[in-house]
Design a protein around this motif. Structure first.
Motif, short mmCIF file in Angstrom:
data_model
loop_
_atom_site.label_atom_id
_atom_site.label_comp_id
_atom_site.label_asym_id
_atom_site.label_seq_id
_atom_site.Cartn_x
_atom_site.Cartn_y
_atom_site.Cartn_z
N LEU A 1 0.87 -1.17 0.00
CA LEU A 1 0.00 0.00 0.00
C LEU A 1 0.91 1.23 0.00
CD1 LEU A 1 -2.79 1.36 0.45
CD2 LEU A 1 -2.32 1.18 2.89
N HIS A 2 0.61 2.20 -0.84
CA HIS A 2 1.43 3.40 -0.96
C HIS A 2 0.67 4.63 -0.48
CE1 HIS A 2 3.04 0.59 -4.01
NE2 HIS A 2 4.17 0.95 -3.45
N LYS A 3 1.37 5.45 0.30
CA LYS A 3 0.80 6.71 0.78
C LYS A 3 1.78 7.82 0.42
CE LYS A 3 -1.52 4.77 4.79
NZ LYS A 3 -1.70 4.85 6.24
N ILE A 4 1.24 8.96 0.03
CA ILE A 4 2.06 10.13 -0.25
C ILE A 4 1.87 11.11 0.89
CG2 ILE A 4 2.42 12.10 -1.76
CD1 ILE A 4 1.64 10.32 -4.10
N VAL A 5 2.99 11.57 1.46
CA VAL A 5 2.96 12.54 2.55
C VAL A 5 3.66 13.80 2.05
CG1 VAL A 5 3.71 13.02 4.91
CG2 VAL A 5 3.04 10.70 4.27
N GLU A 6 2.98 14.93 2.15
CA GLU A 6 3.60 16.19 1.78
C GLU A 6 4.41 16.70 2.96
OE1 GLU A 6 0.89 19.01 0.06
OE2 GLU A 6 0.22 17.56 -1.45
N LEU A 7 5.64 17.08 2.69
CA LEU A 7 6.53 17.54 3.75
C LEU A 7 6.53 19.05 3.85
CD1 LEU A 7 9.52 15.19 2.93
CD2 LEU A 7 7.73 14.84 4.60
#
Length: 71
Positions: free
Chosen positions: A65-71
């Motif tokens: 499962l892939h999640k994108i987190v904005e830094l």
């Protein structure tokens, strides 16, 4: 421009509790991966970013499962 990080989590179920493993448990099982920060355009397409990640790192493609987190 934005900086993002992709988090890949292996889809595993704890057979003892029949629930999803926690992040800490996944880390212990080597089933958790954080990418280095990636610079993308402000209007990036998350699906394209994930596909490029899977092409570059095929070990984290199938069953993850892939999640994108904005830094």
């Amino acid at each position: 421009m934005k900086k993002i990080q992709i988090i890949a989590l292996k889809r595993l179920i704890d057979p003892n509790t029949n629930s999803v493993y926690t992040v800490e448990q996944l880390r212990a099982l080597n089933a958790y991966h954080e990418s280095i920060p990636i610079t993308v355009d402000d209007n990036y397409d998350p699906n394209t970013v994930i596909l490029k990640f899977e092409e570059k790192y095929p070990d984290y493609a199938s069953g993850w499962l892939h999640k994108i987190v904005e830094l």
